[in-house]
Design an enzyme around this catalytic site. Sequence first.
Site, PDB file in Angstrom:
ATOM      1  N   ARG B  51      51.073 -35.069  15.379  1.00  0.00           N
ATOM      2  CA  ARG B  51      52.382 -35.599  15.414  1.00  0.00           C
ATOM      3  C   ARG B  51      52.774 -35.799  13.888  1.00  0.00           C
ATOM      4  O   ARG B  51      51.976 -36.240  13.246  1.00  0.00           O
ATOM      5  CB  ARG B  51      52.782 -36.692  16.260  1.00  0.00           C
ATOM      6  N   LYS B 110      30.390 -33.105  17.444  1.00  0.00           N
ATOM      7  CA  LYS B 110      29.157 -32.905  18.234  1.00  0.00           C
ATOM      8  C   LYS B 110      29.365 -32.141  19.409  1.00  0.00           C
ATOM      9  O   LYS B 110      28.503 -31.724  20.166  1.00  0.00           O
ATOM     10  CB  LYS B 110      28.423 -34.333  18.071  1.00  0.00           C
ATOM     11  N   GLU B 134      26.696 -31.338   9.246  1.00  0.00           N
ATOM     12  CA  GLU B 134      25.787 -32.580   8.757  1.00  0.00           C
ATOM     13  C   GLU B 134      26.440 -33.776   9.473  1.00  0.00           C
ATOM     14  O   GLU B 134      25.906 -34.639  10.069  1.00  0.00           O
ATOM     15  CB  GLU B 134      25.716 -32.844   7.409  1.00  0.00           C
ATOM     16  N   ILE B 141      23.944 -40.033   7.541  1.00  0.00           N
ATOM     17  CA  ILE B 141      22.503 -39.668   7.343  1.00  0.00           C
ATOM     18  C   ILE B 141      22.081 -38.340   7.154  1.00  0.00           C
ATOM     19  O   ILE B 141      22.460 -37.556   8.144  1.00  0.00           O
ATOM     20  CB  ILE B 141      21.671 -40.646   8.641  1.00  0.00           C
ATOM     21  N   GLY B 192      35.506 -53.885  16.971  1.00  0.00           N
ATOM     22  CA  GLY B 192      35.407 -52.479  17.008  1.00  0.00           C
ATOM     23  C   GLY B 192      34.342 -51.570  16.950  1.00  0.00           C
ATOM     24  O   GLY B 192      34.309 -50.393  16.528  1.00  0.00           O
ATOM     25  N   LYS B 210      24.087 -35.370  20.786  1.00  0.00           N
ATOM     26  CA  LYS B 210      23.423 -35.398  19.326  1.00  0.00           C
ATOM     27  C   LYS B 210      21.957 -34.741  19.755  1.00  0.00           C
ATOM     28  O   LYS B 210      21.228 -34.039  18.711  1.00  0.00           O
ATOM     29  CB  LYS B 210      23.525 -36.748  18.739  1.00  0.00           C
ATOM     30  N   GLY B 309      31.650 -44.225  11.440  1.00  0.00           N
ATOM     31  CA  GLY B 309      32.667 -44.944  10.610  1.00  0.00           C
ATOM     32  C   GLY B 309      33.226 -43.884   9.568  1.00  0.00           C
ATOM     33  O   GLY B 309      32.816 -42.702   9.530  1.00  0.00           O
TER      34      GLY B 309
END
Lengths: 436, 436
Positions: B51, B110, B134, B141, B192, B210, B309
Amino acid sequence: MKQTSGKPLKVALLGCGVVGSQVIRLMREQSADLAARIGAPLELAGVAVRRLGRARDIDVDPALLTTDAEALVTRDDVDIVVEVIGGIEPARSLLLAAMNSGKSIVSANKALLAEDGATIHAAARENAVDLYFEAAVAGAIPLIRPLRESLAGDHVHRVLGIVNGTTNYILDKMDSSGASFSDALEEAQALGYAEADPTADVEGFDAAAKAAILAGIAFHSRVTAADVHREGITEITAADVASAKAMGYVIKLLAICARAEDGRSFGVRVHPAMIPRTHPLAGVREAYNAVFVEAGSAGQLMFYGAGAGGAPTASAVLGDIVAVGRNRLAGTRGPEESTYADLTVHPMGETVTRYHVSLDVADKPGVLARVADMFAKQDVSIQTVRQEGLGADAQLVLVTHRASDAALSATIESLRELDIVRDVVSVMRVEGEDAS
Amino acid sequence: MKQTSGKPLKVALLGCGVVGSQVIRLMREQSADLAARIGAPLELAGVAVRRLGRARDIDVDPALLTTDAEALVTRDDVDIVVEVIGGIEPARSLLLAAMNSGKSIVSANKALLAEDGATIHAAARENAVDLYFEAAVAGAIPLIRPLRESLAGDHVHRVLGIVNGTTNYILDKMDSSGASFSDALEEAQALGYAEADPTADVEGFDAAAKAAILAGIAFHSRVTAADVHREGITEITAADVASAKAMGYVIKLLAICARAEDGRSFGVRVHPAMIPRTHPLAGVREAYNAVFVEAGSAGQLMFYGAGAGGAPTASAVLGDIVAVGRNRLAGTRGPEESTYADLTVHPMGETVTRYHVSLDVADKPGVLARVADMFAKQDVSIQTVRQEGLGADAQLVLVTHRASDAALSATIESLRELDIVRDVVSVMRVEGEDAS
């Protein structure tokens, strides 16, 4: 999956010691896998050694052995030169000759890259060949590739590394058993973790070479071993270790590459330091290595593993051979040296960190006030102070807030001149905590 | 250092949420560094969103926003498509359209790679474009690159990973505070770390995707999410955690990819497991991720950092953009999917590990003999047994030697039928110890 082409990639190996013999073993044992992963089989073109008749860890066809390394690295049929002899010469001349003949290079030579990386990298660039050196820092731990490729989109603030297994073994032994430095060193020597002449390890030369290489990559600048402030671990006492332990710290020999707050310079140093036992590096035991990276967006990362040894180092060498082999087949190259940022290395005095200071003091009233005054005069702020022992055995243990190395050094000098300070027992940096 | 050419590389971004907005921020803040590292400046060509009018974490020139993702990814001037929308569709169709138009791909998806990696990788191969991902596993990582490049010369035996931050936060909280699962989940939601509907995390779906990606790379074979045996953490009780603690273990949700002893097959599984507190993974606290790799020559390696994150994931995405950008300028590609080994995934019953079993038993003589007999009948050897509590509260806690999952399941079934076993309180696998 690429089809394996018929034509093999020919590998010239310089050195057939602990690492070289493992490289040969892996090339043999995993030849089918390596061929599938590269897209062409690998073939050992020759092995340069100092003496032909010597007993070796592995059987090598005598026809492959040669003492004429120069001829081997320039041979027309050789594609990749793998250098595991170490040291400056003849390694440098041989690598330069190889690159001038168009060979791709895989090297484990930290000393050469730290001492004269500029010459080696320039030759790779001018000849448009690959120069890979994952095995030069922290053995099998993938570190060079993650730093120069995975973190290529990030901003590295700091690298804190345990990059020498011998000293980590010694310090870990001192920490776990209360042993003295000399007893722990003796045990490390008996177990093969330390050499008969342990100077390169215990005085931090080995770690300093690795620190120079890491700093150069992390900060996209040129760094040599001479830029690294270096202190070893020979003066660490059982009392230092016990005192750290009592405060929740452990002593590690760290290689530290840290950007200054203004971002325009950085420091590179190797020295023993106290870190909190809660820090991920504190759990690195025995001869293991680990490198802790702080980056702007990625945050905190750690890479852990075996930092030395024939097979682990050979694993890193083979990984590089696969990469270089793929590049060669594709007619391309991996990333080259990146020094565009061209930051300066600041002197040790500008390093800002915290300090743990132990003083033997006279048993008199007013001692703390006079000691505290010396810190205040240099603007070094004290975070905690406690007195250990009583009477003639009284010790003052102080931990400072962040201060420059220059200010701390000046403080220590002025403390030595105080009549009430009988001895400055130890001064150690405290790392791995948030700025305070 | 390469000179920066004049012509920018144009990036189309699919998605402008938590990760996408951080990608835009980093492209802006680090534009000079990125240009120097790639050899050409990056330019944002457009951002596809659902949107147009929505409030966003970052200001984006409205002229760059579009709801027509399909048109954006096939635009002639776009070089690189960055996909951070997640899910199967429309992500798959968009990536296929982009690759069919010759774009290089950077994806953090993933779910798509685990569900239908074959289609995506095939399109990359057929169109000879890069596909980097990655960010799809363990956020910032560096893991994909080390596994598929640094360890390309080695033989991976096993990968043990904490790859879901939400569940690690919950289990760490239960371990450190004694909280119940539901209290720890509530706290994770308040902070969170967990979503309102936590199913994907706590039932192990996220970790399973993963695990599939990691296993495929580690074993050079094709693996999908459907191949992964999956158990979540919702049934872990405070008592399980306390019991593990008392024995020197900690419970973690692990993604485990392990080669069978004959080397011809492997297993992929996600389930809670006890690991010794001395294992490097045991120290991974809060929402951090870490992946422990055991390879033939490299030995034990661990990669640790933030697994999720916006900024950490964006760091991984940017690293891939730099790699893909360099490749594009050099007219080359990075490594493509490697499935040559084509090993089979064995059923869960063939998995061999150790087990921790708690039983509520009757307070009668001869109980242990009858329980032990059930284990013996399935050839499951008992390593330790101890009785906790007395009388009506008596519990037997057994730890087995290595046994197959099938044998252990049969044992448990027969135990349930014993009149002296009032309840099978918990059965948990024990990992991270040497074979015994």
